[in-house]
Write an enzyme that holds these catalytic residues in place. Sequence first.
Site, PDB file in Angstrom:
ATOM      1  N   HIS A  55      -3.435  -5.912   1.032  1.00 54.55           N
ATOM      2  CA  HIS A  55      -2.787  -6.173   2.321  1.00 54.55           C
ATOM      3  C   HIS A  55      -2.776  -7.663   2.650  1.00 54.55           C
ATOM      4  CE1 HIS A  55      -2.326  -2.009   3.856  1.00 54.55           C
ATOM      5  NE2 HIS A  55      -3.356  -1.765   3.071  1.00 54.55           N
TER       6      HIS A  55
ATOM      7  N   CYS B 121       0.843  -1.202   0.000  1.00 57.64           N
ATOM      8  CA  CYS B 121       0.000   0.000   0.000  1.00 57.64           C
ATOM      9  C   CYS B 121       0.882   1.258   0.000  1.00 57.64           C
ATOM     10  CB  CYS B 121      -0.965  -0.049   1.182  1.00 57.64           C
ATOM     11  SG  CYS B 121      -2.410   1.035   1.002  1.00 57.64           S
TER      12      CYS B 121
ATOM     13  N   GLU C  39      -0.942  -9.214   4.689  1.00 52.04           N
ATOM     14  CA  GLU C  39      -0.683  -9.431   6.117  1.00 52.04           C
ATOM     15  C   GLU C  39      -1.964  -9.549   6.934  1.00 52.04           C
ATOM     16  OE1 GLU C  39      -0.830  -4.892   5.808  1.00 52.04           O
ATOM     17  OE2 GLU C  39      -0.288  -6.592   4.533  1.00 52.04           O
TER      18      GLU C  39
END
EC number: 6.3.5.3
Length: 222
Positions: free
Chosen positions: A196, A86, A198
């Site tokens: 994302h 990002c 994660e």
Amino acid sequence: MKSAVIQLPGLNRDRDMIAALTKISGQAPVTVWQTETELPEVDLIVIPGGFSYGDYLRCGAIAARMPVMKAVAEKAAKGVLVIGVCNGFQILLEAGLLPGALMRNASLKFVCREVKLQVANANTAFTRAYAPGQIIRCPVAHHDGNFFAAPETLARIEGEGQVAFRYAEGTNPNGSINDIAGIVNGAGNVLGLMPHPENLVEAAHGGTDGRALFESVLGRAA
């Protein structure tokens, strides 16, 4: 796997990234503040998401000029793996470590939702644990994720297999050219992506589709 997470004012996804890396590798990453001019010996450097310096000037423009980014560039030149997620992707572009640019979303709105991604190249250090063409789920949360590149640059990115991920099944959230969601550099050791991964590494949080990205890196470091 030894890893480092870069920290800058306004980045707010560092805790998520630290948690994901710790869970998957079994080893907590070191954190490195923006003023550092040297980085420890690690297998992976991550620049997490957020809004570094409030996104003033351009997203990532100020952060890319902090001392730590020179150290990141030096490590990348030596083959160390680097991931920018990002705002981290925006910073890598501003630092010249990846080609292209990220513009305002085509909708001119902040977009926060789940998208589908296709693994466009499963032969990178970051995607080897995925199957070629595999469709995965991943959340996005950004206002300036519309990837663009000049025709000659785009042709090179596409022709050399530098597209790692594409938005799939009509879920492109920002108008990115060719549905590009993530790219690698020419050497294949620097990855930038808007989604994302994660945030999808354990079932209790809604799924594990992002886990294979980090497992790919873990396998390379083993």
